[in-house]
Design a protein around this motif. Structure first.
Motif, short mmCIF file in Angstrom:
data_model
loop_
_atom_site.label_atom_id
_atom_site.label_comp_id
_atom_site.label_asym_id
_atom_site.label_seq_id
_atom_site.Cartn_x
_atom_site.Cartn_y
_atom_site.Cartn_z
N TRP A 16 1.11 -1.36 -0.02
CA TRP A 16 -0.26 0.23 0.21
C TRP A 16 1.13 1.32 -0.36
N ALA A 17 1.95 1.69 0.89
CA ALA A 17 2.36 2.56 1.15
C ALA A 17 3.82 2.80 -0.62
N LEU A 18 4.06 1.38 -1.03
CA LEU A 18 4.99 1.09 -2.41
C LEU A 18 3.95 2.16 -3.26
N LEU A 19 2.66 1.45 -4.05
CA LEU A 19 2.23 2.18 -4.59
C LEU A 19 1.35 3.33 -4.58
N ALA A 20 1.65 4.06 -3.35
CA ALA A 20 1.68 5.65 -3.33
C ALA A 20 2.07 6.02 -3.78
N GLU A 21 3.24 5.52 -4.25
CA GLU A 21 4.46 6.23 -4.94
C GLU A 21 3.69 6.61 -6.98
N GLY A 39 15.61 3.16 -15.24
CA GLY A 39 16.77 3.54 -15.22
C GLY A 39 17.38 2.55 -14.39
N PRO A 40 18.64 3.14 -13.73
CA PRO A 40 19.49 2.02 -13.51
C PRO A 40 18.97 1.14 -12.25
N LEU A 41 17.61 1.41 -11.65
CA LEU A 41 17.48 1.10 -10.45
C LEU A 41 16.51 -0.42 -11.05
N GLY A 42 16.26 -0.19 -12.21
CA GLY A 42 15.76 -1.21 -12.86
C GLY A 42 16.27 -2.69 -12.58
N PRO A 43 17.76 -2.79 -13.39
CA PRO A 43 18.45 -4.04 -13.16
C PRO A 43 17.65 -4.68 -11.13
N ILE A 44 18.55 -3.75 -10.83
CA ILE A 44 18.62 -4.18 -9.50
C ILE A 44 17.28 -4.82 -8.71
N ALA A 45 15.67 -4.07 -9.37
CA ALA A 45 14.90 -4.53 -9.02
C ALA A 45 14.73 -5.74 -9.55
N VAL A 46 15.63 -6.03 -10.26
CA VAL A 46 15.13 -7.23 -10.87
C VAL A 46 16.54 -8.46 -9.94
N LEU A 80 9.97 -2.49 -4.18
CA LEU A 80 10.70 -1.42 -2.83
C LEU A 80 12.24 -1.57 -3.44
N THR A 81 12.38 -1.61 -4.48
CA THR A 81 13.83 -1.42 -4.80
C THR A 81 13.80 -0.28 -6.02
N LEU A 82 12.19 0.13 -6.53
CA LEU A 82 12.49 0.86 -7.24
C LEU A 82 11.89 2.15 -7.12
N VAL A 83 11.39 2.16 -5.57
CA VAL A 83 11.24 3.53 -5.17
C VAL A 83 12.07 4.38 -3.98
N ALA A 84 12.80 3.42 -4.07
CA ALA A 84 14.36 3.71 -3.60
C ALA A 84 15.24 4.94 -3.85
N ALA A 85 15.08 5.49 -2.84
CA ALA A 85 15.95 7.16 -3.29
C ALA A 85 17.42 6.95 -3.91
N PRO A 86 16.98 7.46 -5.04
CA PRO A 86 18.44 6.88 -6.69
C PRO A 86 19.67 7.90 -5.66
#
Length: 232
Positions: A113-118, A180-187, A226-232
């Motif tokens: 719920w918190a993540l989807l608020a982004e 961006g760069p967080l994409g592969p990290i999310a996978v 969680l990874t995708l919404v992390a601060a860059p």
């Protein structure tokens, strides 16, 4: 495809799974992700972030019939209880829920719920993440045995699916272009989550069950978000 659709969503007639069902997990998962991503986009245009997130969360649970959430809850009871292997499997089939199920389900739902608020999560990110979570679930039977002979998911054990391991590479590339760069990290975080759940299931249950596959889907999606919404 109809078998995968009925297994992963509320749509389609109930169809027993077969060894071909997993071939369509990416397609069906991507379709669910597209639907959730569309709701996410529309909801954030209409409501404040927290209300929009609740709408998106409800849409995801509705589309899947809360099947994966139920699998997560049952898996938490089976994997968390300090009992022998046979009793763990029994706990996972009982209709009630225990403390582990309540805790795991509550934490994951609140987190999602918190993540989807982004509101900045890209539409295509939902497609990639939801497809990836289903493909990861499909790879589990290629490496981990089935813990409950005669169960519904036993049909998934026939045939090799290690070719599905090629999926994370294009998914990572796709997410790189949209997030961006967080994409592969999310996978990568989704893959590591799947490995951890499968290893724990092998150790405590002697293999996977259908509930474990549901837990893989829920938790790998959550880890990727969680990874995708992390601060860059």
């Amino acid at each position: 495809m109809l078998s995968a659709l009925s297994f992963l969503t509320i749509f389609g007639r109930p169809t027993p799974p077969s060894r071909h069902t997993f071939r369509w997990f990416a397609v069906v998962g991507g379709g669910i992700g597209a639907a959730v991503g569309g709701v996410h986009w529309g909801a954030h245009l209409l409501w404040p972030p927290l209300v929009a997130a609740a709408v998106v969360l409800a849409a995801d649970l509705l589309l899947t019939g809360a099947l994966h959430l139920d699998g997560l809850a049952d898996s938490a009871d089976g994997l968390g209880a300090q009992v022998d292997r046979a009793r763990r499997l029994e706990l996972m089939t009982e209709p009630g829920i225990g403390a582990f199920a309540l805790a795991a389900g509550s934490v994951v739902l609140v987190a999602r719920w918190a993540l989807l608020a982004e509101g900045e999560i890209e539409f295509l990110a939902f497609v990639c993440v939801w497809a990836t979570s289903r493909v990861l679930a499909a790879t589990v039977p290629a490496f981990v045995g089935y813990a409950r002979p005669g169960g519904l998911a036993e049909a998934f054990c026939t045939g090799s699916r290690r070719w599905l391991l090629a999926w994370p590479a294009p998914a990572a590339v796709g997410l790189y272009f949209v997030s961006g760069p967080l994409g592969p990290i999310a996978v990568g975080s989704a893959v590591m989550t799947c490995i951890g759940i499968a290893a724990l299931a092998e150790r405590r249950l002697g293999g996977f069950t259908g509930d474990i596959l549901g837990a893989v889907i829920m938790l790998s999606e959550t880890a990727a978000l969680l990874t995708l919404v992390a601060a860059p």
